[in-house]
Design a protein around this motif. Sequence first.
Motif, PDB file in Angstrom:
ATOM      1  N   GLY A 174      -1.799  14.171  -1.229  1.00 44.86           N
ATOM      2  CA  GLY A 174      -1.552  12.866  -1.859  1.00 44.86           C
ATOM      3  C   GLY A 174      -1.456  11.756  -0.831  1.00 44.86           C
ATOM      4  N   MET A 175      -1.291  12.099   0.465  1.00 51.01           N
ATOM      5  CA  MET A 175      -1.209  11.056   1.501  1.00 51.01           C
ATOM      6  C   MET A 175      -2.617  10.605   1.865  1.00 51.01           C
ATOM      7  SD  MET A 175       0.245   9.069   3.595  1.00 51.01           S
ATOM      8  CE  MET A 175      -0.298   8.133   5.028  1.00 51.01           C
ATOM      9  N   PRO A 176      -2.970   9.347   1.480  1.00 51.63           N
ATOM     10  CA  PRO A 176      -4.344   8.878   1.711  1.00 51.63           C
ATOM     11  C   PRO A 176      -4.600   8.546   3.187  1.00 51.63           C
ATOM     12  CG  PRO A 176      -3.166   7.511   0.081  1.00 51.63           C
ATOM     13  CD  PRO A 176      -2.152   8.337   0.796  1.00 51.63           C
TER      14      PRO A 176
ATOM     15  N   MET B 241       0.792  -1.241   0.000  1.00 50.92           N
ATOM     16  CA  MET B 241       0.000   0.000   0.000  1.00 50.92           C
ATOM     17  C   MET B 241       0.819   1.285   0.000  1.00 50.92           C
ATOM     18  SD  MET B 241      -2.759  -1.679   2.585  1.00 50.92           S
ATOM     19  CE  MET B 241      -2.292  -0.654   3.884  1.00 50.92           C
ATOM     20  N   CYS B 242       2.057   1.244   0.399  1.00 51.45           N
ATOM     21  CA  CYS B 242       2.803   2.495   0.606  1.00 51.45           C
ATOM     22  C   CYS B 242       3.969   2.651  -0.351  1.00 51.45           C
ATOM     23  CB  CYS B 242       3.333   2.580   2.025  1.00 51.45           C
ATOM     24  SG  CYS B 242       2.198   1.931   3.274  1.00 51.45           S
ATOM     25  N   SER B 243       4.516   1.534  -0.846  1.00 55.50           N
ATOM     26  CA  SER B 243       5.788   1.598  -1.560  1.00 55.50           C
ATOM     27  C   SER B 243       5.684   2.290  -2.923  1.00 55.50           C
ATOM     28  CB  SER B 243       6.367   0.189  -1.739  1.00 55.50           C
ATOM     29  OG  SER B 243       5.485  -0.594  -2.497  1.00 55.50           O
ATOM     30  N   ASP B 244       4.480   2.474  -3.454  1.00 56.83           N
ATOM     31  CA  ASP B 244       4.368   3.226  -4.702  1.00 56.83           C
ATOM     32  C   ASP B 244       4.751   4.687  -4.481  1.00 56.83           C
ATOM     33  OD1 ASP B 244       3.581   1.021  -6.067  1.00 56.83           O
ATOM     34  OD2 ASP B 244       1.451   1.530  -6.114  1.00 56.83           O
ATOM     35  N   CYS B 245       4.587   5.159  -3.258  1.00 57.99           N
ATOM     36  CA  CYS B 245       4.909   6.558  -2.956  1.00 57.99           C
ATOM     37  C   CYS B 245       6.148   6.693  -2.059  1.00 57.99           C
ATOM     38  CB  CYS B 245       3.728   7.243  -2.277  1.00 57.99           C
ATOM     39  SG  CYS B 245       2.345   7.545  -3.412  1.00 57.99           S
ATOM     40  N   HIS B 246       6.216   5.903  -0.981  1.00 61.31           N
ATOM     41  CA  HIS B 246       7.348   6.014  -0.046  1.00 61.31           C
ATOM     42  C   HIS B 246       8.362   4.919  -0.362  1.00 61.31           C
ATOM     43  CE1 HIS B 246       5.225   8.925   2.490  1.00 61.31           C
ATOM     44  NE2 HIS B 246       4.154   8.160   2.388  1.00 61.31           N
ATOM     45  N   ALA B 247       9.600   5.319  -0.605  1.00 62.56           N
ATOM     46  CA  ALA B 247      10.628   4.342  -0.969  1.00 62.56           C
ATOM     47  C   ALA B 247      10.825   3.319   0.150  1.00 62.56           C
ATOM     48  CB  ALA B 247      11.936   5.062  -1.234  1.00 62.56           C
TER      49      ALA B 247
HETATM   50  C1  HEC Z   1      -0.243   8.279  -3.269  1.00 63.87           C
HETATM   51  C2  HEC Z   1       0.978   8.485  -2.530  1.00 63.87           C
HETATM   52  C3  HEC Z   1       1.061   8.018  -1.108  1.00 63.87           C
HETATM   53  C4  HEC Z   1       0.760   6.777  -0.622  1.00 63.87           C
HETATM   54  C5  HEC Z   1       0.205   5.567  -1.361  1.00 63.87           C
HETATM   55  C6  HEC Z   1       1.120   6.815   0.784  1.00 63.87           C
HETATM   56  N1  HEC Z   1       1.616   8.042   1.116  1.00 63.87           N
HETATM   57 FE1  HEC Z   1       2.301   8.620   2.947  1.00 63.87          FE
HETATM   58  N2  HEC Z   1       2.616  10.497   2.266  1.00 63.87           N
HETATM   59  C7  HEC Z   1       2.441  10.915   0.961  1.00 63.87           C
HETATM   60  C8  HEC Z   1       2.788  12.313   0.861  1.00 63.87           C
HETATM   61  C9  HEC Z   1       2.742  13.165  -0.399  1.00 63.87           C
HETATM   62  C10 HEC Z   1       3.169  12.732   2.155  1.00 63.87           C
HETATM   63  C11 HEC Z   1       3.625  14.131   2.557  1.00 63.87           C
HETATM   64  C12 HEC Z   1       2.435  14.969   2.974  1.00 63.87           C
HETATM   65  C13 HEC Z   1       2.831  16.348   3.487  1.00 63.87           C
HETATM   66  O1  HEC Z   1       3.933  16.507   3.991  1.00 63.87           O
HETATM   67  O2  HEC Z   1       2.009  17.264   3.395  1.00 63.87           O
HETATM   68  C14 HEC Z   1       3.055  11.566   3.001  1.00 63.87           C
HETATM   69  C15 HEC Z   1       3.354  11.554   4.366  1.00 63.87           C
HETATM   70  C16 HEC Z   1       3.422  10.421   5.139  1.00 63.87           C
HETATM   71  C17 HEC Z   1       3.913  10.378   6.502  1.00 63.87           C
HETATM   72  C18 HEC Z   1       4.482  11.554   7.284  1.00 63.87           C
HETATM   73  C19 HEC Z   1       5.956  11.555   6.947  1.00 63.87           C
HETATM   74  C20 HEC Z   1       6.795  12.615   7.589  1.00 63.87           C
HETATM   75  O3  HEC Z   1       8.009  12.432   7.586  1.00 63.87           O
HETATM   76  O4  HEC Z   1       6.264  13.626   8.043  1.00 63.87           O
HETATM   77  C21 HEC Z   1       3.838   9.066   6.918  1.00 63.87           C
HETATM   78  C22 HEC Z   1       4.251   8.503   8.272  1.00 63.87           C
HETATM   79  C23 HEC Z   1       3.291   8.317   5.815  1.00 63.87           C
HETATM   80  N3  HEC Z   1       3.039   9.151   4.760  1.00 63.87           N
HETATM   81  C24 HEC Z   1       3.087   6.954   5.851  1.00 63.87           C
HETATM   82  C25 HEC Z   1       2.477   6.226   4.827  1.00 63.87           C
HETATM   83  C26 HEC Z   1       2.131   4.824   4.925  1.00 63.87           C
HETATM   84  C27 HEC Z   1       2.465   3.924   6.104  1.00 63.87           C
HETATM   85  C28 HEC Z   1       1.510   4.507   3.755  1.00 63.87           C
HETATM   86  C29 HEC Z   1       0.899   3.173   3.365  1.00 63.87           C
HETATM   87  C30 HEC Z   1      -0.119   2.667   4.244  1.00 63.87           C
HETATM   88  C31 HEC Z   1       1.498   5.693   2.919  1.00 63.87           C
HETATM   89  N4  HEC Z   1       2.083   6.719   3.608  1.00 63.87           N
HETATM   90  C32 HEC Z   1       0.974   5.727   1.640  1.00 63.87           C
HETATM   91  C33 HEC Z   1       2.027  10.132  -0.093  1.00 63.87           C
HETATM   92  C34 HEC Z   1       1.600   8.814  -0.010  1.00 63.87           C
END
Ligand code: HEC
Length: 226
Positions: free
Chosen positions: A133-135, A83-89
């Motif tokens: 973009g963070m769901p 669920m997350c790796s498409d966006c977070h490495a």
């Molecule tokens: C479609 C892209 C996308 C997906 C899929 C996604 N994220 Fe994110 N996530 C983001 C973005 C963009 C931000 C930065 C938002 C901001 O700073 O305003 C973020 C921020 C975060 C943060 C805060 C990071 C920080 O250093 O402040 C966390 C924790 C996080 N995501 C965890 C997850 C997890 C766990 C999943 C999977 C369940 C996930 N994300 C799925 C795009 C995504």
Amino acid sequence: MRILKTVLATLAINLGVVIATAGGIIYSGVYNVAATNAHWPITHWVLTQTVHRSIERQAANIAAPALGAEQQLLAGAANFEAMCSDCHAPPGQGPSVAARGMYPKPPGQAHAAHEKTASEIFWVIKHGIKASGMPAWGPTHSDDEIWAMTAFVTQMPDLSAADYRHMLASAQAHGIGHDHDHDSDAHKHGAQAQPDTHDDAEPRTTRHDDGDTPHDHAAHDTHAHS
Ligand code: HEC
């Protein structure tokens, strides 16, 4: 009285000018919404501070359970991959092609692990971040699943690409981790008369081998720096 009236009149005129200017900017279309067009430094500061302070406040009363049991970490890793790796490495890998074009960019999870408490990470995963973009995963996942991903995120800075691969293999071998993406696929297939949707969920390794994800894990691994 006269002074008060003058002050009020001046304020009203100023407010009118501000509203007219804002309206002009909105309706003229001059504001560039392109993801390739970075915010001014002041806008960037206002937005990041707003996000940061909001998360701190919203998560203030969330008590984190004990985190770090092996099964929990494996479940977190499997769900992170799904669920997350498409966006977070993932550990030891660079950002995906999509992540490189996003604005704001999804931060590396080492940032969250160092800068955020477990409760804050949990809150972000559960509720998402507006217009970024963070769901929000809360509407579709239990708190236990979200704590498992939280536990995994807090450990990410210490994991290499090889550790991550081992965790995924181990999770798969033990049938740990629940891939909701595959569920929705299964439901679609179900509509084409496949009675047992759960048997339909193919092993997750095929996602890597058939190259239908934006990550080429093997290629990224050659750049692993941990
Ligand atoms: C479609 C892209 C996308 C997906 C899929 C996604 N994220 Fe994110 N996530 C983001 C973005 C963009 C931000 C930065 C938002 C901001 O700073 O305003 C973020 C921020 C975060 C943060 C805060 C990071 C920080 O250093 O402040 C966390 C924790 C996080 N995501 C965890 C997850 C997890 C766990 C999943 C999977 C369940 C996930 N994300 C799925 C795009 C995504």
